[in-house]
Design a protein around this motif. Sequence first.
Motif, PDB file in Angstrom:
ATOM      1  N   CYS A 152       7.822   5.164  -0.489  1.00 27.39           N
ATOM      2  CA  CYS A 152       8.120   4.215   0.843  1.00 27.39           C
ATOM      3  C   CYS A 152      10.073   4.509   1.115  1.00 27.39           C
ATOM      4  O   CYS A 152      10.604   5.024   0.837  1.00 27.39           O
ATOM      5  CB  CYS A 152       8.178   3.296   0.763  1.00 27.39           C
ATOM      6  N   HIS A 166      12.334  -0.050  -0.200  1.00 25.40           N
ATOM      7  CA  HIS A 166      11.736  -0.956  -1.318  1.00 25.40           C
ATOM      8  C   HIS A 166      12.144  -2.121  -1.695  1.00 25.40           C
ATOM      9  O   HIS A 166      13.647  -2.437  -2.449  1.00 25.40           O
ATOM     10  CB  HIS A 166      10.776  -0.080  -2.271  1.00 25.40           C
ATOM     11  N   GLU A 195       7.586   0.652  -4.821  1.00 28.22           N
ATOM     12  CA  GLU A 195       8.050   2.460  -4.512  1.00 28.22           C
ATOM     13  C   GLU A 195       7.603   3.468  -3.405  1.00 28.22           C
ATOM     14  O   GLU A 195       8.313   4.006  -2.832  1.00 28.22           O
ATOM     15  CB  GLU A 195       9.259   2.641  -5.158  1.00 28.22           C
ATOM     16  N   CYS A 235       3.700  -0.664   2.615  1.00 35.67           N
ATOM     17  CA  CYS A 235       5.702  -0.720   1.603  1.00 35.67           C
ATOM     18  C   CYS A 235       5.881  -2.361   2.513  1.00 35.67           C
ATOM     19  O   CYS A 235       5.529  -2.645   3.696  1.00 35.67           O
ATOM     20  CB  CYS A 235       6.477   0.355   2.599  1.00 35.67           C
ATOM     21  N   CYS A 236       7.339  -2.572   2.184  1.00 36.82           N
ATOM     22  CA  CYS A 236       7.778  -3.404   2.699  1.00 36.82           C
ATOM     23  C   CYS A 236       8.061  -3.366   4.036  1.00 36.82           C
ATOM     24  O   CYS A 236       7.860  -4.829   4.347  1.00 36.82           O
ATOM     25  CB  CYS A 236       8.398  -4.386   1.233  1.00 36.82           C
ATOM     26  N   CYS A 268      11.118  -6.907   3.780  1.00 34.57           N
ATOM     27  CA  CYS A 268      12.188  -6.104   3.618  1.00 34.57           C
ATOM     28  C   CYS A 268      13.819  -6.034   3.425  1.00 34.57           C
ATOM     29  O   CYS A 268      14.034  -4.710   3.341  1.00 34.57           O
ATOM     30  CB  CYS A 268      11.522  -4.937   2.406  1.00 34.57           C
TER      31      CYS A 268
END
Length: 234
Positions: free
Chosen positions: A172, A175, A181, A195-196, A230
């Motif tokens: 990603c 993260h 990750e 993934c964020c 994120c």
Amino acid sequence: MNFSRALLSLPLRRQTVIGALVMATVLYIVYQFIFVAELTESSRPQKHDEGTQQATRRRHQELVLKKHPKDLRPSKVNEIHDDAEVAADGNDNKNSDAEGKRDAVGKKTIAQNDIQNVEEVKGKQESKLTFQCEKSGKIISVQKLNDNYCDCPEDGSDEPRTNACANGRFTCLKHTKHFPESIPSGWVNDGVCDCCDGSDEWKMKKFEADLPLNLQKRIGRFLSPCPDQCPDAS
């Protein structure tokens, strides 16, 4: 004589009235003669003036319409000069347009050649660069990285941004401690945000099960298109 005697025989008062009438009649007749004479004299010069004005006006028109050849030369010269300037300007514009087009074509050709040369140089440089698979140690060209074809099937290390390798890992872009990750390559572009930052779902594939957004927030899992979860990612 008889009229004079008869007039003298009348009383003084009547003689005065008759004399006044006679004088008035004579004055009126004289006034009429004078008026007619003045009218005749005033009418003659007026006719003469009108004739003179008409003649002057006619002469002026003739002079306006009739131009001497010397008067025509400057205008002809100016017209020729103007035509020459217009023609010269037209030729200059045509030449400048043609030169501009040639310059534009030349610049475009040079730019295309430069791009082609850069691509050729880049391709030659990349062809010299190599990548080694992590587990097998196989050497491949860097041009084969992330080309959606698995050249390192043992670990899938050549396809970290695609899901070409079944056992490969996708990294990603961002993260956090609550988000991974890296994820299996098989999870890439499957419609579920892993993934964020949603970087695993760049194709924005629609999931078959359409879940309401409030339900997605409640369970903490989102479907494509992915929101950025994120903002404080490391």
